[in-house]
Design an enzyme around this catalytic site. Structure first.
Site, PDB file in Angstrom:
ATOM      1  CD  GLU A   1      18.040  23.966   0.889  1.00 45.35           C
ATOM      2  OE1 GLU A   1      17.726  22.956   1.189  1.00 45.35           O
ATOM      3  OE2 GLU A   1      18.388  24.955   1.665  1.00 45.35           O
TER       4      GLU A   1
ATOM      5  CB  CYS B   1      14.468  16.664  -1.689  1.00 45.34           C
ATOM      6  SG  CYS B   1      14.123  17.748  -0.649  1.00 45.34           S
TER       7      CYS B   1
HETATM    8  P1  NAD Z   1      15.088  20.238 -12.488  1.00 48.54           P
HETATM    9  O1  NAD Z   1      15.486  19.446 -13.455  1.00 48.54           O
HETATM   10  O2  NAD Z   1      13.918  20.965 -12.401  1.00 48.54           O
HETATM   11  O3  NAD Z   1      16.413  21.107 -12.138  1.00 48.54           O
HETATM   12  C1  NAD Z   1      16.299  21.998 -11.044  1.00 48.54           C
HETATM   13  C2  NAD Z   1      16.662  23.485 -12.112  1.00 48.54           C
HETATM   14  O4  NAD Z   1      17.983  23.472 -12.771  1.00 48.54           O
HETATM   15  C3  NAD Z   1      15.863  23.720 -13.140  1.00 48.54           C
HETATM   16  O5  NAD Z   1      15.381  24.938 -12.887  1.00 48.54           O
HETATM   17  C4  NAD Z   1      16.601  23.517 -14.375  1.00 48.54           C
HETATM   18  O6  NAD Z   1      16.276  24.402 -15.386  1.00 48.54           O
HETATM   19  C5  NAD Z   1      17.915  23.904 -13.859  1.00 48.54           C
HETATM   20  N1  NAD Z   1      18.997  22.880 -14.577  1.00 48.54           N
HETATM   21  C6  NAD Z   1      19.079  21.860 -15.057  1.00 48.54           C
HETATM   22  N2  NAD Z   1      20.081  21.443 -15.680  1.00 48.54           N
HETATM   23  C7  NAD Z   1      20.825  22.700 -15.689  1.00 48.54           C
HETATM   24  C8  NAD Z   1      22.076  22.941 -16.087  1.00 48.54           C
HETATM   25  N3  NAD Z   1      22.707  21.959 -16.852  1.00 48.54           N
HETATM   26  N4  NAD Z   1      22.451  24.236 -16.022  1.00 48.54           N
HETATM   27  C9  NAD Z   1      21.739  24.994 -15.527  1.00 48.54           C
HETATM   28  N5  NAD Z   1      20.519  24.718 -14.746  1.00 48.54           N
HETATM   29  C10 NAD Z   1      20.125  23.716 -15.067  1.00 48.54           C
HETATM   30  O7  NAD Z   1      15.201  19.288 -11.000  1.00 48.54           O
HETATM   31  P2  NAD Z   1      15.928  17.882 -10.602  1.00 48.54           P
HETATM   32  O8  NAD Z   1      17.608  18.357 -10.492  1.00 48.54           O
HETATM   33  O9  NAD Z   1      15.468  16.900 -11.641  1.00 48.54           O
HETATM   34  O10 NAD Z   1      15.351  17.906  -8.964  1.00 48.54           O
HETATM   35  C11 NAD Z   1      15.457  16.784  -8.368  1.00 48.54           C
HETATM   36  C12 NAD Z   1      16.544  16.517  -7.338  1.00 48.54           C
HETATM   37  O11 NAD Z   1      16.294  17.944  -6.507  1.00 48.54           O
HETATM   38  C13 NAD Z   1      16.867  15.543  -6.543  1.00 48.54           C
HETATM   39  O12 NAD Z   1      17.968  15.374  -6.330  1.00 48.54           O
HETATM   40  C14 NAD Z   1      16.151  16.110  -5.288  1.00 48.54           C
HETATM   41  O13 NAD Z   1      16.388  15.414  -4.099  1.00 48.54           O
HETATM   42  C15 NAD Z   1      16.498  17.527  -5.267  1.00 48.54           C
HETATM   43  N6  NAD Z   1      15.737  18.504  -4.529  1.00 48.54           N
HETATM   44  C16 NAD Z   1      16.248  18.905  -3.433  1.00 48.54           C
HETATM   45  C17 NAD Z   1      15.220  19.810  -2.535  1.00 48.54           C
HETATM   46  C18 NAD Z   1      15.960  20.384  -1.084  1.00 48.54           C
HETATM   47  O14 NAD Z   1      15.235  21.241  -0.683  1.00 48.54           O
HETATM   48  N7  NAD Z   1      17.002  20.050  -0.748  1.00 48.54           N
HETATM   49  C19 NAD Z   1      13.829  19.910  -3.059  1.00 48.54           C
HETATM   50  C20 NAD Z   1      13.564  19.480  -4.104  1.00 48.54           C
HETATM   51  C21 NAD Z   1      14.247  18.762  -4.691  1.00 48.54           C
END
Ligand code: NAD
Length: 453
Positions: free
Chosen positions: A210, A244
């Site tokens: 997602e 998102c």
């Molecule tokens: P985040 O930084 O919380 O990362 C998401 C998860 O990935 C966390 O649990 C984190 O621990 C893990 N993570 C981060 N880097 C990692 C790595 N190198 N290796 C393994 N795991 C790792 O969240 P984010 O990515 O900043 O979230 C924002 C993004 O999420 C935006 O792009 C947003 O559009 C997207 N998003 C999508 C949805 C959806 O339903 N499609 C919902 C919410 C957010």
């Protein structure tokens, strides 16, 4: 054994006892989760208030109400979803019993993001429980208080062996990803999505991703601009743009740009007063890293409204940018903040061309009173979801699959889609050891006579 290995091993052992397969047990766990959100509403809201400055009502509206709806639906429909699904038969199998039987996959890893931390972490968990799986829950470390609240609260309500919470950041997630799972459900950015898929490939583990991206919003000149802009302002500035499916940028004809700026500004003031900084309904940027990232995007664009900011308070005012060029910094990646760039385009053809040049977005918005404009946008573009004349609300419809396509993700969930996504849909054909004569034509020797030709 690391803490992460132990949690996965315990979840697998619990799964192997078979208790998560019983429908009664699944319903009990879902009801326990329901109880958590009734009894612990203030703990849930307090944690989010500390993380994102969301108001209590805001948390209920955008996080817990949706979860409660999904929980009630799963509890009500579980027997129907889990029942064998008879399918059409062909001539060869006409007297057999042919059906699809949903069965649990095993142990699911759920990796959540921080922007709607309860919604994006617990909603997949509802699907995992409903489908009869064990699930290791890894909330986002970025939402410090919410991650702690999940770690403390979930074990008080649901089976802590089957559904353990593992907290931590990148190293802990990477350690989890080295373990073998039967499905990985990840919510977050596309770059990390690729790492998740790479890790999953080592075990041939299927994934649901997602992700996000730049969700375009085309405003046609044939529309009620006042209503359209109010809905866009709501979709954009809710949670400070950290949604998102927020409309990332506006495409419109140059002739209506000033009106769009005027109407969006009016709505900003209507929602958040003249001083959003002191308005309880206006959020904050999650942390300094994201604050700096968003402020950097402003460098080469012209501010039409807003722009005020305060790093010490993680505050960026609702901002509108005018006459933005495709090469501008703000157009190079998902904004995920309260900046709304307007890119002037010469009508629908150019808007469609521009959208199709980019990655397939998670959501696509079109505002128009002309059905033909909406139809052309629907037919000539692709995105995870499409919404005409509103923003965000498709997320709340459990009967619509929620998910991305291409760079915005793969797989989908919500309602029955969550159940199916986290089940194996097993093909079953049950034949009797009778009527062998009917089968004679399929056994060698193959002769025309046997076929009656
Ligand atoms: P985040 O930084 O919380 O990362 C998401 C998860 O990935 C966390 O649990 C984190 O621990 C893990 N993570 C981060 N880097 C990692 C790595 N190198 N290796 C393994 N795991 C790792 O969240 P984010 O990515 O900043 O979230 C924002 C993004 O999420 C935006 O792009 C947003 O559009 C997207 N998003 C999508 C949805 C959806 O339903 N499609 C919902 C919410 C957010």
């Amino acid at each position: 054994m690391s803490r992460e290995q132990q949690a996965v091993a315990r979840a697998r052992k619990a799964f192997e006892t078979g208790r998560s397969k019983s429908l009664e047990y699944r319903i009990l766990q879902l009801k326990n989760l329901q109880r958590l959100f009734t009894e612990r509403q203030s703990a849930v809201s307090d944690a989010i208030k500390k993380d994102l400055n969301k108001s209590e009502v805001g948390t209920q509206l955008y996080e817990t109400l949706g979860l409660e709806g999904e929980l009630s639906l799963a509890i009500k429909k579980l027997k129907e979803w889990a029942a064998p699904r008879p399918v059409e038969k062909n001539l060869m199998t006409i007297s057999d019993t042919v059906y699809v039987k949903p069965e649990p996959l095993g142990v699911v890893l759920i990796i959540g993001a921080w922007n709607y931390p309860w919604a994006v972490t617990i909603q997949p968990l509802i699907g995992a429980i409903a489908a009869g799986n064990a699930a290791v829950v890894k909330p986002s470390e970025v939402c410090v208080h919410t991650a702690k609240a999940m770690e403390d609260l979930l074990p008080l309500y649901i089976d802590k062996e089957l559904y353990p919470v593992v907290t931590g950041g990148v190293p802990e997630t990477q350690e989890l990803l080295r373990q073998r799972f039967d499905h990985i459900f990840y919510t977050g950015n596309s770059m990390v999505g690729k790492l998740i898929m790479e890790a999953a490939a080592k075990h041939l583990t299927p994934v649901t991703l997602e992700l996000g991206g730049k969700s375009p919003c085309y405003i046609d000149k044939d529309c009620d601009l006042s209503i359209a802009c109010r809905r866009v302002a709501w979709g954009k500035y809710t949670n400070c743009g950290q949604t998102c499916i927020a409309p990332d940028y506006i495409l419109c004809e140059p002739s209506i740009q000033d009106r769009v700026i005027e109407e969006v500004t009016k709505s900003i003031k209507e929602f958040y007063t003249d001083n959003p900084k002191t308005c309880p309904d206006y959020g904050r940027i999650i942390n300094q890293r994201h604050f700096k990232r968003i402020m950097n995007m402003l460098e080469d664009s012209t501010i039409a409204e807003g722009g005020d900011n305060d790093e010490s308070d993680s505050f960026i005012a609702p901002t509108i940018l005018r006459d933005v060029k495709p090469e501008a910094k703000v157009m190079q990646e998902e904004i995920f903040g309260p900046l709304l760039p307007i890119l002037p385009v010469n009508g629908l053809d150019e808007a469609i061309k521009f959208i199709n040049k980019g990655e397939k977005p998670l959501a696509l918005y079109v505002f128009s009173s002309d059905k033909k404009v909406i139809k052309r946008m629907t037919d000539e573009t692709s995105s995870g979801g499409l919404l005409a004349n509103d923003c965000l609300v498709h997320y709340s419809v459990s009967s619509l699959p929620f998910g991305g396509v291409g760079n915005s993700g793969m797989g989908c969930y919500h309602g029955k889609f969550s159940f199916d996504q986290l089940s194996h849909l097993r093909s079953c054909l049950i034949k009797q050891l009778k009527m062998e004569g009917v089968n004679s034509m399929r056994y060698p020797p193959h002769t025309l006579k046997k076929l009656g030709w």
